[in-house]
Design a protein around this motif. Sequence first.
Motif, short mmCIF file in Angstrom:
data_model
loop_
_atom_site.label_atom_id
_atom_site.label_comp_id
_atom_site.label_asym_id
_atom_site.label_seq_id
_atom_site.Cartn_x
_atom_site.Cartn_y
_atom_site.Cartn_z
N LEU A 28 0.91 -1.26 -0.50
CA LEU A 28 0.01 -0.01 0.34
C LEU A 28 1.03 1.29 0.10
CD1 LEU A 28 -2.90 1.51 0.65
CD2 LEU A 28 -2.89 0.76 3.08
N ILE A 29 1.65 1.19 0.57
CA ILE A 29 2.64 2.51 1.07
C ILE A 29 3.77 2.52 -0.22
CG2 ILE A 29 4.52 3.75 2.31
CD1 ILE A 29 3.87 2.13 4.47
N ILE A 30 4.54 1.46 -0.33
CA ILE A 30 5.21 1.32 -2.31
C ILE A 30 4.01 1.99 -3.20
CG2 ILE A 30 6.66 0.21 -3.99
CD1 ILE A 30 8.01 1.14 -1.06
N GLY A 31 3.00 1.25 -3.67
CA GLY A 31 1.88 2.01 -3.97
C GLY A 31 1.93 2.99 -4.03
N GLY A 32 1.83 4.21 -3.12
CA GLY A 32 0.93 5.41 -3.30
C GLY A 32 1.78 5.58 -3.70
N TYR A 33 3.65 5.41 -3.32
CA TYR A 33 4.86 6.83 -4.03
C TYR A 33 4.46 6.26 -5.83
CZ TYR A 33 6.52 8.45 0.29
OH TYR A 33 6.45 8.48 1.74
N VAL A 34 4.51 5.37 -5.95
CA VAL A 34 4.42 4.52 -7.68
C VAL A 34 3.20 5.47 -7.88
CG1 VAL A 34 3.84 3.00 -9.48
CG2 VAL A 34 5.06 2.69 -7.37
N LEU A 35 1.65 5.58 -6.90
CA LEU A 35 0.93 6.62 -8.12
C LEU A 35 1.97 8.67 -8.20
CD1 LEU A 35 -1.51 6.68 -8.51
CD2 LEU A 35 -3.00 6.53 -6.24
N MET A 36 2.28 8.61 -7.41
CA MET A 36 2.84 10.14 -7.29
C MET A 36 3.52 10.18 -8.06
SD MET A 36 3.28 11.58 -3.23
CE MET A 36 4.49 9.83 -3.08
N ALA A 37 4.69 9.24 -8.08
CA ALA A 37 5.41 9.32 -9.14
C ALA A 37 5.03 9.31 -10.65
CB ALA A 37 6.06 7.73 -9.50
N LEU A 38 3.52 8.26 -11.36
CA LEU A 38 2.44 8.31 -12.17
C LEU A 38 1.80 9.83 -12.54
CD1 LEU A 38 1.33 5.28 -12.08
CD2 LEU A 38 2.90 6.19 -13.53
N VAL A 39 1.63 10.68 -11.44
CA VAL A 39 0.98 11.71 -11.07
C VAL A 39 1.86 13.03 -11.99
CG1 VAL A 39 0.42 13.58 -9.67
CG2 VAL A 39 -0.83 10.85 -9.36
#
Length: 339
Positions: free
Chosen positions: A55-66
């Motif tokens: 969940l945490i790593i996915g949040g950072y990946v999502l920020m990178a995509l943003v």
Amino acid sequence: MKPTETDSTAVDWRGDSASSPDVTRRERLKETYEARVRTPALVAWADWRTRFGLLIIGGYVLMALVAVLGLWREPSTSQAPRLLGPFTDMSYPLGTTQSGVDLMALVIHSTPTILILITAGAVWATLIAVIIGTVAGYKGGSVDRGLMSFSDLVMAIPGLPLVIILAVTLNPENPVVLGVIINISYWAGLGRSLRSQVLTIRENNYVEASRTMGISTPRIILKDIIPNLMPYITVNFVFAARYVMFASVGLYFLGVLPYSTQNWGVTLNFAYSNGALFSWQAAHWLLAPMIAIMGLSLGLILLGQGLDRVFNPRVRTRMAGESKSTVADDDDDTVTEVF
């Protein structure tokens, strides 16, 4: 001319023989899926640390995509009140800097570079360590002495001065190159540790049996040795990634590494230079990148601890048994309903 009984039997026989490999291939694919995908996924997902880490790593990946897709404003385009506090204006959730730069934009647009940097550095260090450690431990003799002498030489070189010299000389801005430079000598200690474990594993009966049957060295290392080292490799991959992140942030803070845009380390440097350490009004300027760093570190640790269960043979055997018993119960229920 109608086909005789013999001809029809031959046709049926050919049809069965043609369909038999299909069934065998399907069963083989199912077994491979169960052993390599479903069972490891069940083992990993059963641990809360894996779920929170993902969940945490996915949040950072999502920020990178943003950041990559341009879904959040660029830091340079921020026109906001200076030193705006966090959650004071939801257009700037984390507040602003002394020059009115959106801190949320700084955190988001720094994420892709950090993720690429730590991934490149961790892959480089782990891959080199696994190759040198397993080959040296398995082959022994002059190969072992030569590789370990080279590892000792690399370990004897001070890591931080070497990184600073390479960064100043090469002046790289590519995050992949930066990750490799930061972990340029990190692999040496890990390689020696892996070598000591391989010295024990190579004495096992199944390794001796593979060697007696004439199986090639690369295949023995890949099939018999590395799977037993995966828990240790996984944990050290996470440690290598965290080391790259902390080292890069520190070197950016010191102004050693070149940069074209602001990142977490540069943001900390600007905050410190403008007195954020001594002003409560500007404390969020320091806290925003620090929380981002700690969050990513926590996610890596939790994910590494959770994935360690995947390579634990006792846990995998127990989970595989539970999975098979569940399938058997489902089959029994289906038969009962039919009758």
